[in-house]
Design a protein around this motif. Structure first.
Motif, PDB file in Angstrom:
ATOM      1  N   MET A 194       0.803  -1.212   0.000  1.00 42.79           N
ATOM      2  CA  MET A 194       0.000   0.000   0.000  1.00 42.79           C
ATOM      3  C   MET A 194       0.845   1.274   0.000  1.00 42.79           C
ATOM      4  SD  MET A 194      -2.802  -1.530  -0.162  1.00 42.79           S
ATOM      5  CE  MET A 194      -3.835  -0.073  -0.193  1.00 42.79           C
TER       6      MET A 194
ATOM      7  N   ALA B 250       0.050   3.301  -2.936  1.00 45.49           N
ATOM      8  CA  ALA B 250      -1.376   3.439  -3.215  1.00 45.49           C
ATOM      9  C   ALA B 250      -1.862   4.836  -2.859  1.00 45.49           C
ATOM     10  CB  ALA B 250      -2.171   2.403  -2.435  1.00 45.49           C
ATOM     11  N   SER B 251      -3.017   5.199  -3.396  1.00 46.49           N
ATOM     12  CA  SER B 251      -3.574   6.515  -3.095  1.00 46.49           C
ATOM     13  C   SER B 251      -3.938   6.642  -1.618  1.00 46.49           C
ATOM     14  CB  SER B 251      -4.805   6.769  -3.968  1.00 46.49           C
ATOM     15  OG  SER B 251      -5.773   5.747  -3.764  1.00 46.49           O
TER      16      SER B 251
ATOM     17  N   ASP C 157     -10.223  -1.823  -5.761  1.00 45.55           N
ATOM     18  CA  ASP C 157      -9.056  -0.939  -5.834  1.00 45.55           C
ATOM     19  C   ASP C 157      -7.890  -1.516  -5.026  1.00 45.55           C
ATOM     20  OD1 ASP C 157     -10.502   0.811  -7.405  1.00 45.55           O
ATOM     21  OD2 ASP C 157     -11.042   2.139  -5.731  1.00 45.55           O
ATOM     22  N   TYR C 158      -8.168  -2.073  -3.852  1.00 40.01           N
ATOM     23  CA  TYR C 158      -7.099  -2.661  -3.044  1.00 40.01           C
ATOM     24  C   TYR C 158      -6.472  -3.860  -3.768  1.00 40.01           C
ATOM     25  CZ  TYR C 158      -9.426   0.004   0.691  1.00 40.01           C
ATOM     26  OH  TYR C 158     -10.009   0.989   1.458  1.00 40.01           O
TER      27      TYR C 158
ATOM     28  N   ASP D 146      -4.182  -2.610  -6.282  1.00 39.56           N
ATOM     29  CA  ASP D 146      -2.914  -2.164  -5.671  1.00 39.56           C
ATOM     30  C   ASP D 146      -1.964  -3.344  -5.494  1.00 39.56           C
ATOM     31  OD1 ASP D 146      -3.766   0.490  -5.482  1.00 39.56           O
ATOM     32  OD2 ASP D 146      -4.627   0.207  -3.481  1.00 39.56           O
TER      33      ASP D 146
ATOM     34  N   GLN E 243      -0.627  -4.392  -8.980  1.00 41.43           N
ATOM     35  CA  GLN E 243       0.371  -3.464  -9.506  1.00 41.43           C
ATOM     36  C   GLN E 243       1.689  -3.588  -8.753  1.00 41.43           C
ATOM     37  OE1 GLN E 243      -1.081   0.579 -10.085  1.00 41.43           O
ATOM     38  NE2 GLN E 243      -3.166  -0.182 -10.379  1.00 41.43           N
ATOM     39  N   HIS E 244       1.613  -3.821  -7.444  1.00 41.27           N
ATOM     40  CA  HIS E 244       2.838  -3.994  -6.656  1.00 41.27           C
ATOM     41  C   HIS E 244       3.601  -5.232  -7.119  1.00 41.27           C
ATOM     42  CE1 HIS E 244       5.474  -3.851  -3.132  1.00 41.27           C
ATOM     43  NE2 HIS E 244       5.233  -5.137  -2.969  1.00 41.27           N
TER      44      HIS E 244
END
Length: 224
Positions: free
Chosen positions: A99, A102-103, A155-156, A159, A162-163
């Motif tokens: 995270m 993350a935003s 969204d999580y 994340d 993408q990580h």
């Protein structure tokens, strides 16, 4: 009107069809009409599967199983996957390393809930590149209560994907070629102090479509 008089009328008219006469088993000594077939009832849907869904398989956590994704636009060349549910980890927070970029680097679960991160190993066993993720296709279950990803949970999960992708891990969310494999993350929220018992994975593009509840696989989780 007497029964004999009824027969007299039937004989005089002589135009009644055989099918019309066969609807009554009480007249005369002819062959009685067949009794209606017994209604076939469906077996009870197992806990964790959507009510009315066809259960195509019941693998356990760690056991691979093959899934052909059925949809109206891919019948000639459907996506085919080999799934293995590897891990389910529940806690009050998400991985800080994931995270960090993350935003919202420190998300909190909904009141009274906890996060559960699911990792599913996915292999493309089809004939073309395809993508897959856990949004609308997977539920994490506690008994017969099914939890799917909210928009925030989607969204999580993105994340996490993408990580991992930044770490050069092939992720099915971004596409896998045939015979390539990689982990698919799912993020769910279930009540505190409860343990998930199973995972439902649909064999369609969503658990429920315009055609109704779609078939799928019910994966039994093991306690770690």
């Amino acid at each position: 009107m007497t029964r004999a008089y009824q027969y007299g009328i039937l004989a005089a008219v002589g135009l009644l069809t055989a099918s019309g006469c066969s609807t009554s088993s009480s007249l005369g000594t002819g062959t009685p009409a067949a009794a209606p077939a017994a209604v076939q009832t469906s077996p009870t849907t197992p806990a964790g599967a959507p009510p009315g869904a066809a259960v195509l398989g019941t693998p356990r956590q760690g056991e691979p199983f093959d899934v052909t994704i059925t949809s109206s636009d891919s019948t000639a060349d459907p996506d085919r996957w080999r799934f293995t549910v590897q891990k389910v980890a529940c806690s009050e927070s998400l991985d800080p390393a994931v995270m960090a970029d993350a935003s919202d680097p420190s998300p909190a679960p909904e009141p009274g809930k906890q996060f559960c991160v699911v990792t599913i190993q996915v292999e493309n066993i089809g004939k073309k590149q395809a993508s897959w993720d856990t949004s609308s296709t997977v539920s994490l279950n506690v008994g017969d209560t099914r939890y799917t990803q909210s928009q925030a949970d989607d969204d999580y999960a993105s994340d996490y994907a993408q990580h991992w992708h930044k770490d050069n891990v092939t992720v099915p969310m971004f596409g896998l070629n045939p015979r390539s494999r990689g982990p698919a993350p799912g993020v769910f929220q279930i009540p505190e102090n409860e343990q998930p018992t199973s995972i439902w994975i649909t064999s369609s593009t969503a658990i429920e479509t315009i055609n109704g509840v779609e078939p799928g696989y019910l994966v039994t989780l093991t306690r770690e």
